[in-house]
Design a protein around this motif. Sequence first.
Motif, short mmCIF file in Angstrom:
data_model
loop_
_atom_site.label_atom_id
_atom_site.label_comp_id
_atom_site.label_asym_id
_atom_site.label_seq_id
_atom_site.Cartn_x
_atom_site.Cartn_y
_atom_site.Cartn_z
N ASP A 64 -10.83 -8.35 32.64
CA ASP A 64 -11.57 -7.26 32.79
C ASP A 64 -11.64 -6.85 31.24
OD1 ASP A 64 -12.31 -4.56 33.10
OD2 ASP A 64 -10.31 -3.77 33.64
N PHE A 65 -13.07 -6.92 30.79
CA PHE A 65 -13.40 -6.35 29.37
C PHE A 65 -13.64 -4.91 29.37
CE2 PHE A 65 -14.49 -10.78 29.18
CZ PHE A 65 -13.77 -11.27 27.85
N TYR A 80 -7.84 -2.67 39.77
CA TYR A 80 -7.68 -3.92 39.17
C TYR A 80 -6.24 -4.11 39.38
CZ TYR A 80 -8.34 -7.68 35.80
OH TYR A 80 -8.62 -8.96 35.42
N GLU A 81 -5.34 -3.07 39.20
CA GLU A 81 -4.03 -3.35 39.27
C GLU A 81 -3.55 -3.94 40.65
OE1 GLU A 81 0.00 -2.65 37.70
OE2 GLU A 81 -1.84 -2.26 36.63
N ALA A 82 -4.35 -2.98 41.67
CA ALA A 82 -3.92 -3.30 43.05
C ALA A 82 -4.27 -4.85 43.25
CB ALA A 82 -4.73 -2.37 43.90
N LEU A 93 -4.44 -12.31 36.35
CA LEU A 93 -5.48 -11.19 36.00
C LEU A 93 -5.02 -10.82 34.46
CD1 LEU A 93 -5.76 -11.17 39.05
CD2 LEU A 93 -6.47 -8.92 38.88
N ALA A 94 -6.22 -10.38 33.57
CA ALA A 94 -5.93 -10.02 32.35
C ALA A 94 -6.91 -8.99 31.97
CB ALA A 94 -6.13 -11.22 31.32
N LYS A 95 -6.42 -8.18 31.04
CA LYS A 95 -7.33 -7.12 30.40
C LYS A 95 -7.47 -7.36 28.91
CE LYS A 95 -6.78 -2.88 32.05
NZ LYS A 95 -7.76 -2.74 32.78
N VAL A 96 -8.74 -7.12 28.42
CA VAL A 96 -9.09 -7.08 26.99
C VAL A 96 -9.65 -5.78 26.70
CG1 VAL A 96 -10.55 -8.12 25.14
CG2 VAL A 96 -9.47 -9.80 26.73
N ASP A 97 -9.23 -4.94 25.85
CA ASP A 97 -9.74 -3.81 25.39
C ASP A 97 -10.50 -4.18 24.27
OD1 ASP A 97 -9.79 -1.66 23.75
OD2 ASP A 97 -7.77 -0.93 23.82
N THR A 98 -11.77 -4.15 24.43
CA THR A 98 -12.82 -4.22 23.50
C THR A 98 -13.03 -3.41 22.35
OG1 THR A 98 -14.54 -2.97 24.72
CG2 THR A 98 -14.58 -5.34 25.08
N GLU A 99 -12.30 -2.26 22.28
CA GLU A 99 -12.04 -1.37 21.26
C GLU A 99 -10.89 -1.89 20.37
OE1 GLU A 99 -12.65 3.06 20.05
OE2 GLU A 99 -13.88 1.41 20.88
N ALA A 100 -9.79 -2.58 20.96
CA ALA A 100 -8.90 -2.83 19.97
C ALA A 100 -9.04 -4.35 19.56
CB ALA A 100 -7.52 -3.01 20.97
N THR A 115 -16.68 -5.15 32.50
CA THR A 115 -17.29 -6.31 32.84
C THR A 115 -16.16 -7.39 33.33
OG1 THR A 115 -19.35 -6.29 31.70
CG2 THR A 115 -18.36 -8.49 32.15
N LEU A 116 -16.13 -8.03 34.58
CA LEU A 116 -15.35 -8.69 34.78
C LEU A 116 -15.77 -10.35 34.46
CD1 LEU A 116 -13.93 -7.37 38.36
CD2 LEU A 116 -12.96 -7.26 36.03
N ALA A 117 -14.83 -10.97 33.94
CA ALA A 117 -15.35 -12.54 33.84
C ALA A 117 -14.43 -13.42 34.35
CB ALA A 117 -15.52 -12.79 32.22
N LEU A 118 -14.75 -14.39 35.16
CA LEU A 118 -13.79 -15.29 35.87
C LEU A 118 -13.93 -16.61 35.18
CD1 LEU A 118 -11.98 -15.75 38.21
CD2 LEU A 118 -13.96 -16.42 39.58
N TYR A 119 -12.52 -17.21 34.79
CA TYR A 119 -12.74 -18.54 34.04
C TYR A 119 -11.89 -19.48 34.84
CZ TYR A 119 -14.21 -15.58 30.12
OH TYR A 119 -14.67 -14.89 29.00
#
Length: 147
Positions: A64-65, A80-82, A93-100, A115-119
């Motif tokens: 999750d960006f 997303y947590e659920a 499941l991972a999160k990327v803080d695009t601000e940080a 934006t969700l991206a699946l790898y």
Amino acid sequence: MTTDTLHIVCPHCHTTNRVRVEQLSHQPDCGSCKAALFTGHPTALDEAAFDKHIARNHIPVLVDFWAPWCGPCRTMAPAYEAAAKQLEPRVRLAKVDTEAVPSLGGRFNIRSIPTLALYVNGREVARQAGAMGSADIVRWVSAKLPS
């Protein structure tokens, strides 16, 4: 490496662990830090951890960006947590803080958030922009995973 053993990156210390497939549902622990490999919560990633999780995990990784100032991102966070509780241990499941970590947003051409991206196997296989509910996230991921 045999096909009945997977590499799983620890969400806490980011050490790569070998886990037998049949042990995935039995709450395996990290060999290094002894913490649970699956917590039912998304993992916050910086750039180095992101690269390791994408390259080394043998399970799909959903990212999750997002940004803290984004209303739809904050609205989607509980969903997303659920979804993490439902998708682990099949999917990390991972999160990327695009601000940080703006470098990752730029590197992956993230133009809207969330934006969700699946790898899968280190490659992006699907992307979806916009907030979604937990059932929609689980359904979308399940539809995009290779069978």
